[in-house]
Design a protein around this motif. Structure first.
Motif, PDB file in Angstrom:
ATOM      1  N   ARG A   1      12.769   2.075  10.112  1.00 25.65           N
ATOM      2  CA  ARG A   1      12.097   0.952   9.447  1.00 25.65           C
ATOM      3  C   ARG A   1      10.704   1.352   8.975  1.00 25.65           C
ATOM      4  O   ARG A   1      10.288   0.995   7.870  1.00 25.65           O
ATOM      5  CB  ARG A   1      12.018  -0.246  10.386  1.00 25.65           C
ATOM      6  CG  ARG A   1      13.344  -0.924  10.568  1.00 25.65           C
ATOM      7  CD  ARG A   1      13.255  -2.103  11.488  1.00 25.65           C
ATOM      8  NE  ARG A   1      14.562  -2.709  11.633  1.00 25.65           N
ATOM      9  CZ  ARG A   1      14.944  -3.396  12.681  1.00 25.65           C
ATOM     10  NH1 ARG A   1      14.116  -3.600  13.689  1.00 25.65           N
ATOM     11  NH2 ARG A   1      16.153  -3.915  12.732  1.00 25.65           N
ATOM     12  N   GLU A   2       9.980   2.084   9.808  1.00 21.53           N
ATOM     13  CA  GLU A   2       8.647   2.563   9.416  1.00 21.53           C
ATOM     14  C   GLU A   2       8.734   3.452   8.177  1.00 21.53           C
ATOM     15  O   GLU A   2       7.910   3.333   7.268  1.00 21.53           O
ATOM     16  CB  GLU A   2       8.003   3.338  10.564  1.00 21.53           C
ATOM     17  CG  GLU A   2       7.534   2.479  11.717  1.00 21.53           C
ATOM     18  CD  GLU A   2       7.049   3.314  12.900  1.00 21.53           C
ATOM     19  OE1 GLU A   2       6.785   4.528  12.728  1.00 21.53           O
ATOM     20  OE2 GLU A   2       6.958   2.750  13.999  1.00 21.53           O
TER      21      GLU A   2
ATOM     22  N   PHE B   1      11.062   3.438   5.851  1.00 17.88           N
ATOM     23  CA  PHE B   1      11.360   2.599   4.689  1.00 17.88           C
ATOM     24  C   PHE B   1      10.119   1.847   4.222  1.00 17.88           C
ATOM     25  O   PHE B   1       9.833   1.778   3.023  1.00 17.88           O
ATOM     26  CB  PHE B   1      12.481   1.597   4.989  1.00 17.88           C
ATOM     27  CG  PHE B   1      13.856   2.206   5.015  1.00 17.88           C
ATOM     28  CD1 PHE B   1      14.325   2.970   3.956  1.00 17.88           C
ATOM     29  CD2 PHE B   1      14.693   2.011   6.102  1.00 17.88           C
ATOM     30  CE1 PHE B   1      15.591   3.530   3.975  1.00 17.88           C
ATOM     31  CE2 PHE B   1      15.962   2.560   6.132  1.00 17.88           C
ATOM     32  CZ  PHE B   1      16.413   3.324   5.073  1.00 17.88           C
ATOM     33  N   ARG B   2       9.384   1.267   5.168  1.00 15.59           N
ATOM     34  CA  ARG B   2       8.157   0.536   4.803  1.00 15.59           C
ATOM     35  C   ARG B   2       7.175   1.456   4.087  1.00 15.59           C
ATOM     36  O   ARG B   2       6.575   1.088   3.081  1.00 15.59           O
ATOM     37  CB  ARG B   2       7.501  -0.081   6.042  1.00 15.59           C
ATOM     38  CG  ARG B   2       8.159  -1.357   6.522  1.00 15.59           C
ATOM     39  CD  ARG B   2       7.323  -2.057   7.574  1.00 15.59           C
ATOM     40  NE  ARG B   2       7.231  -1.331   8.823  1.00 15.59           N
ATOM     41  CZ  ARG B   2       8.054  -1.509   9.856  1.00 15.59           C
ATOM     42  NH1 ARG B   2       9.022  -2.375   9.808  1.00 15.59           N
ATOM     43  NH2 ARG B   2       7.886  -0.809  10.952  1.00 15.59           N
ATOM     44  N   GLU B   3       7.018   2.662   4.606  1.00 23.75           N
ATOM     45  CA  GLU B   3       6.095   3.633   4.010  1.00 23.75           C
ATOM     46  C   GLU B   3       6.528   4.024   2.595  1.00 23.75           C
ATOM     47  O   GLU B   3       5.718   4.048   1.676  1.00 23.75           O
ATOM     48  CB  GLU B   3       6.017   4.872   4.902  1.00 23.75           C
ATOM     49  CG  GLU B   3       5.022   5.907   4.443  1.00 23.75           C
ATOM     50  CD  GLU B   3       4.991   7.087   5.402  1.00 23.75           C
ATOM     51  OE1 GLU B   3       5.061   8.233   4.905  1.00 23.75           O
ATOM     52  OE2 GLU B   3       4.915   6.863   6.628  1.00 23.75           O
ATOM     53  N   ARG B   4       7.812   4.311   2.435  1.00 18.00           N
ATOM     54  CA  ARG B   4       8.319   4.738   1.124  1.00 18.00           C
ATOM     55  C   ARG B   4       8.281   3.625   0.088  1.00 18.00           C
ATOM     56  O   ARG B   4       8.138   3.881  -1.099  1.00 18.00           O
ATOM     57  CB  ARG B   4       9.741   5.256   1.245  1.00 18.00           C
ATOM     58  CG  ARG B   4       9.838   6.573   1.998  1.00 18.00           C
ATOM     59  CD  ARG B   4      11.267   7.045   2.014  1.00 18.00           C
ATOM     60  NE  ARG B   4      11.651   7.522   0.695  1.00 18.00           N
ATOM     61  CZ  ARG B   4      11.664   8.801   0.340  1.00 18.00           C
ATOM     62  NH1 ARG B   4      11.295   9.720   1.193  1.00 18.00           N
ATOM     63  NH2 ARG B   4      12.033   9.149  -0.873  1.00 18.00           N
ATOM     64  N   LEU B   5       8.420   2.380   0.543  1.00 18.49           N
ATOM     65  CA  LEU B   5       8.510   1.251  -0.384  1.00 18.49           C
ATOM     66  C   LEU B   5       7.217   0.455  -0.508  1.00 18.49           C
ATOM     67  O   LEU B   5       7.150  -0.506  -1.280  1.00 18.49           O
ATOM     68  CB  LEU B   5       9.649   0.310   0.044  1.00 18.49           C
ATOM     69  CG  LEU B   5      11.039   0.944   0.115  1.00 18.49           C
ATOM     70  CD1 LEU B   5      12.039  -0.033   0.715  1.00 18.49           C
ATOM     71  CD2 LEU B   5      11.485   1.427  -1.251  1.00 18.49           C
ATOM     72  N   ALA B   6       6.192   0.856   0.212  1.00 21.73           N
ATOM     73  CA  ALA B   6       4.951   0.087   0.266  1.00 21.73           C
ATOM     74  C   ALA B   6       4.314  -0.158  -1.097  1.00 21.73           C
ATOM     75  O   ALA B   6       3.718  -1.209  -1.323  1.00 21.73           O
ATOM     76  CB  ALA B   6       3.940   0.780   1.193  1.00 21.73           C
ATOM     77  N   HIS B   7       4.447   0.767  -2.006  1.00 24.85           N
ATOM     78  CA  HIS B   7       3.768   0.648  -3.305  1.00 24.85           C
ATOM     79  C   HIS B   7       4.702   0.204  -4.429  1.00 24.85           C
ATOM     80  O   HIS B   7       4.292   0.216  -5.589  1.00 24.85           O
ATOM     81  CB  HIS B   7       3.084   1.971  -3.645  1.00 24.85           C
ATOM     82  CG  HIS B   7       2.097   2.381  -2.601  1.00 24.85           C
ATOM     83  ND1 HIS B   7       0.926   1.704  -2.371  1.00 24.85           N
ATOM     84  CD2 HIS B   7       2.133   3.375  -1.680  1.00 24.85           C
ATOM     85  CE1 HIS B   7       0.271   2.267  -1.374  1.00 24.85           C
ATOM     86  NE2 HIS B   7       0.985   3.286  -0.935  1.00 24.85           N
ATOM     87  N   TRP B   8       5.909  -0.173  -4.089  1.00 24.92           N
ATOM     88  CA  TRP B   8       6.834  -0.649  -5.111  1.00 24.92           C
ATOM     89  C   TRP B   8       6.463  -2.075  -5.509  1.00 24.92           C
ATOM     90  O   TRP B   8       6.157  -2.909  -4.638  1.00 24.92           O
ATOM     91  CB  TRP B   8       8.256  -0.649  -4.583  1.00 24.92           C
ATOM     92  CG  TRP B   8       8.926   0.694  -4.489  1.00 24.92           C
ATOM     93  CD1 TRP B   8       8.348   1.898  -4.204  1.00 24.92           C
ATOM     94  CD2 TRP B   8      10.317   0.948  -4.648  1.00 24.92           C
ATOM     95  NE1 TRP B   8       9.294   2.880  -4.173  1.00 24.92           N
ATOM     96  CE2 TRP B   8      10.517   2.327  -4.444  1.00 24.92           C
ATOM     97  CE3 TRP B   8      11.401   0.142  -4.926  1.00 24.92           C
ATOM     98  CZ2 TRP B   8      11.766   2.916  -4.525  1.00 24.92           C
ATOM     99  CZ3 TRP B   8      12.656   0.732  -5.010  1.00 24.92           C
ATOM    100  CH2 TRP B   8      12.832   2.109  -4.811  1.00 24.92           C
TER     101      TRP B   8
END
Length: 132
Positions: A97-98, A100-107
């Motif tokens: 989950r971390e 995913f959050r990191e990879r998607l944070a700037h989308w």
């Protein structure tokens, strides 16, 4: 998709050396189901019984699952997570989950919504046996 699967396998392996992506999914199913037979795991994941048998043996050696007699039929062995198995599964899940959050944070929100819709659509496909 290959890169996605490769990263998922690597992330699981970094958390616990015995935990392949297949092992992680088997642990997840055992948690969701509250325990089941190895043959049920094989059927649910459309895996060969020998593959599941090897994975189950590795998970048992690692102390992540245990066998218990079935309450209705003492001849049947039901697989259950151990406390260590629950702990490892929770750690792997949180790390995923971390990531995913990191990879998607700037989308942008619109891209995230579209991505989520596509994932729902992809996961809803019934597979070849579900086609009419």
């Amino acid at each position: 998709m290959t890169v996605f699967a490769r990263r998922a396998r690597a992330a699981a392996g970094r958390t616990h050396p015995e935990l392949s992506l297949v092992s992680y999914t088997l642990l997840g199913h055992l948690e969701e189901s509250g325990g089941c037979r190895a043959t049920d795991l094989a059927a649910h994941h459309a895996l060969d019984k020998s593959t599941v048998s090897r994975q189950v043996a590795a998970l048992e050696r690692a102390g992540l699952i245990e066998r218990r007699p079935d309450a209705q039929d003492q001849r049947v062995q039901v697989l259950h997570l151990t406390q260590a198995g629950r702990r490892i599964l929770a750690q792997v899940t949180e790390r995923r989950r971390e990531a995913f959050r990191e990879r998607l944070a700037h989308w942008p929100a619109a891209d995230l919504a579209r991505f989520a819709d596509y994932l729902v659509r992809y996961n809803a496909w019934p597979g070849p046996e579900g086609q009419g």
